[in-house]
Write a protein that holds these residues in place. Structure first.
Motif, PDB file in Angstrom:
ATOM      1  N   ILE A 195      -2.725 -16.334  -5.989  1.00  0.00           N
ATOM      2  CA  ILE A 195      -1.570 -17.076  -5.477  1.00  0.00           C
ATOM      3  C   ILE A 195      -1.054 -16.412  -4.199  1.00  0.00           C
ATOM      4  CG2 ILE A 195       0.831 -17.714  -5.935  1.00  0.00           C
ATOM      5  CD1 ILE A 195      -0.065 -17.952  -8.946  1.00  0.00           C
ATOM      6  N   ILE A 196      -0.924 -15.102  -4.230  1.00  0.00           N
ATOM      7  CA  ILE A 196      -0.446 -14.369  -3.053  1.00  0.00           C
ATOM      8  C   ILE A 196      -1.405 -14.570  -1.884  1.00  0.00           C
ATOM      9  CG2 ILE A 196      -0.078 -12.039  -2.122  1.00  0.00           C
ATOM     10  CD1 ILE A 196       1.157 -11.349  -4.902  1.00  0.00           C
ATOM     11  N   ASP A 197      -2.696 -14.521  -2.159  1.00  0.00           N
ATOM     12  CA  ASP A 197      -3.689 -14.730  -1.094  1.00  0.00           C
ATOM     13  C   ASP A 197      -3.562 -16.120  -0.476  1.00  0.00           C
ATOM     14  OD1 ASP A 197      -4.713 -12.191  -1.422  1.00  0.00           O
ATOM     15  OD2 ASP A 197      -6.425 -12.841  -2.637  1.00  0.00           O
ATOM     16  N   GLN A 198      -3.160 -17.091  -1.277  1.00  0.00           N
ATOM     17  CA  GLN A 198      -3.025 -18.455  -0.762  1.00  0.00           C
ATOM     18  C   GLN A 198      -1.688 -18.685  -0.056  1.00  0.00           C
ATOM     19  OE1 GLN A 198      -4.706 -21.490  -3.501  1.00  0.00           O
ATOM     20  NE2 GLN A 198      -5.342 -19.690  -4.685  1.00  0.00           N
ATOM     21  N   ILE A 199      -0.687 -17.891  -0.377  1.00  0.00           N
ATOM     22  CA  ILE A 199       0.606 -17.957   0.306  1.00  0.00           C
ATOM     23  C   ILE A 199       0.542 -17.214   1.652  1.00  0.00           C
ATOM     24  CG2 ILE A 199       3.010 -17.145   0.205  1.00  0.00           C
ATOM     25  CD1 ILE A 199       2.899 -17.659  -2.829  1.00  0.00           C
ATOM     26  N   ARG A 200      -0.253 -16.163   1.690  1.00  0.00           N
ATOM     27  CA  ARG A 200      -0.321 -15.269   2.861  1.00  0.00           C
ATOM     28  C   ARG A 200      -0.438 -15.996   4.203  1.00  0.00           C
ATOM     29  NH1 ARG A 200      -3.684 -11.847   1.004  1.00  0.00           N
ATOM     30  NH2 ARG A 200      -2.095 -10.283   0.547  1.00  0.00           N
ATOM     31  N   PRO A 201      -1.321 -16.979   4.373  1.00  0.00           N
ATOM     32  CA  PRO A 201      -1.449 -17.624   5.696  1.00  0.00           C
ATOM     33  C   PRO A 201      -0.147 -18.269   6.185  1.00  0.00           C
ATOM     34  CG  PRO A 201      -3.324 -18.200   4.319  1.00  0.00           C
ATOM     35  CD  PRO A 201      -2.346 -17.473   3.443  1.00  0.00           C
ATOM     36  N   TYR A 202       0.670 -18.758   5.266  1.00  0.00           N
ATOM     37  CA  TYR A 202       1.938 -19.377   5.666  1.00  0.00           C
ATOM     38  C   TYR A 202       2.914 -18.321   6.179  1.00  0.00           C
ATOM     39  CZ  TYR A 202      -0.155 -23.338   3.412  1.00  0.00           C
ATOM     40  OH  TYR A 202      -1.029 -24.344   3.083  1.00  0.00           O
ATOM     41  N   LEU A 203       2.883 -17.133   5.612  1.00  0.00           N
ATOM     42  CA  LEU A 203       3.720 -16.041   6.112  1.00  0.00           C
ATOM     43  C   LEU A 203       3.178 -15.514   7.442  1.00  0.00           C
ATOM     44  CD1 LEU A 203       4.339 -14.109   2.772  1.00  0.00           C
ATOM     45  CD2 LEU A 203       5.842 -15.758   3.895  1.00  0.00           C
ATOM     46  N   GLN A 204       1.859 -15.455   7.552  1.00  0.00           N
ATOM     47  CA  GLN A 204       1.241 -14.944   8.772  1.00  0.00           C
ATOM     48  C   GLN A 204       1.512 -15.841   9.975  1.00  0.00           C
ATOM     49  OE1 GLN A 204      -2.796 -14.469   7.345  1.00  0.00           O
ATOM     50  NE2 GLN A 204      -2.471 -12.294   6.915  1.00  0.00           N
ATOM     51  N   GLN A 205       1.732 -17.125   9.740  1.00  0.00           N
ATOM     52  CA  GLN A 205       2.059 -18.037  10.840  1.00  0.00           C
ATOM     53  C   GLN A 205       3.327 -17.604  11.566  1.00  0.00           C
ATOM     54  OE1 GLN A 205       2.366 -22.019   9.301  1.00  0.00           O
ATOM     55  NE2 GLN A 205       0.179 -22.160   8.863  1.00  0.00           N
ATOM     56  N   ASP A 206       4.221 -16.931  10.850  1.00  0.00           N
ATOM     57  CA  ASP A 206       5.475 -16.477  11.442  1.00  0.00           C
ATOM     58  C   ASP A 206       5.477 -14.972  11.713  1.00  0.00           C
ATOM     59  OD1 ASP A 206       6.701 -19.018  11.457  1.00  0.00           O
ATOM     60  OD2 ASP A 206       7.174 -18.829   9.340  1.00  0.00           O
ATOM     61  N   GLY A 207       4.297 -14.356  11.689  1.00  0.00           N
ATOM     62  CA  GLY A 207       4.196 -12.933  12.010  1.00  0.00           C
ATOM     63  C   GLY A 207       4.427 -12.011  10.833  1.00  0.00           C
ATOM     64  N   GLY A 208       4.474 -12.541   9.644  1.00  0.00           N
ATOM     65  CA  GLY A 208       4.684 -11.728   8.456  1.00  0.00           C
ATOM     66  C   GLY A 208       3.417 -11.582   7.638  1.00  0.00           C
ATOM     67  N   ASP A 209       3.558 -10.920   6.519  1.00  0.00           N
ATOM     68  CA  ASP A 209       2.442 -10.750   5.593  1.00  0.00           C
ATOM     69  C   ASP A 209       3.007 -10.286   4.257  1.00  0.00           C
ATOM     70  OD1 ASP A 209      -0.128 -10.774   4.636  1.00  0.00           O
ATOM     71  OD2 ASP A 209      -0.896  -9.286   6.034  1.00  0.00           O
ATOM     72  N   ILE A 210       2.156 -10.338   3.238  1.00  0.00           N
ATOM     73  CA  ILE A 210       2.545  -9.918   1.897  1.00  0.00           C
ATOM     74  C   ILE A 210       1.365  -9.218   1.261  1.00  0.00           C
ATOM     75  CG2 ILE A 210       1.893 -12.145   0.892  1.00  0.00           C
ATOM     76  CD1 ILE A 210       4.269 -11.771  -1.067  1.00  0.00           C
ATOM     77  N   GLN A 211       1.661  -8.162   0.504  1.00  0.00           N
ATOM     78  CA  GLN A 211       0.611  -7.421  -0.187  1.00  0.00           C
ATOM     79  C   GLN A 211       1.026  -7.241  -1.642  1.00  0.00           C
ATOM     80  OE1 GLN A 211      -0.155  -3.495   1.336  1.00  0.00           O
ATOM     81  NE2 GLN A 211      -1.567  -3.005  -0.306  1.00  0.00           N
ATOM     82  N   PHE A 212       0.109  -7.524  -2.561  1.00  0.00           N
ATOM     83  CA  PHE A 212       0.330  -7.255  -3.980  1.00  0.00           C
ATOM     84  C   PHE A 212       0.320  -5.749  -4.178  1.00  0.00           C
ATOM     85  CE2 PHE A 212      -1.501  -6.282  -8.155  1.00  0.00           C
ATOM     86  CZ  PHE A 212      -0.601  -6.937  -8.988  1.00  0.00           C
TER      87      PHE A 212
END
Length: 94
Positions: free
Chosen positions: A26-43
């Motif tokens: 789920i996190i891997d699939q959310i990641r691109p949406y955060l990256q569009q705004d210069g962010g990222d997420i890591q489990f």
């Protein structure tokens, strides 16, 4: 949200996977949406209490709306597909 439709179709295939694998997918699939705004997420981890710990990075790490993103996008999506999860927390890794 468009990503929820995509996410739903991919998670149908994940019925045989572990809880950690589901959450990280789920996190891997959310990641691109955060990256569009210069962010990222890591489990980071799944606690014994079923709390998901993540690290928000990049623009998300300093954004004043990061808590809203964490609760309304990340946590809501994870809870929808993994109801046994109790919550999602952002942790600072030093």
């Amino acid at each position: 949200m468009l990503f929820l439709i995509f996410l739903h179709s991919n998670l149908k295939k994940m019925e045989e996977t572990t809880l950690v694998e589901k959450v990280t997918s789920i996190i891997d699939q959310i990641r691109p949406y955060l990256q569009q705004d210069g962010g990222d997420i890591q489990f980071v981890e799944l606690t014994p209490e079923n709390i998901v710990r993540v690290q928000l990075r990049g623009a998300c790490g300093s954004c004043p709306h990061a808590k809203i993103t964490l609760k309304h996008m990340v946590e809501a999506t994870i809870l929808e597909y993994c109801p046994q999860i109790k919550g999602v927390e952002d942790v600072m890794i030093r």
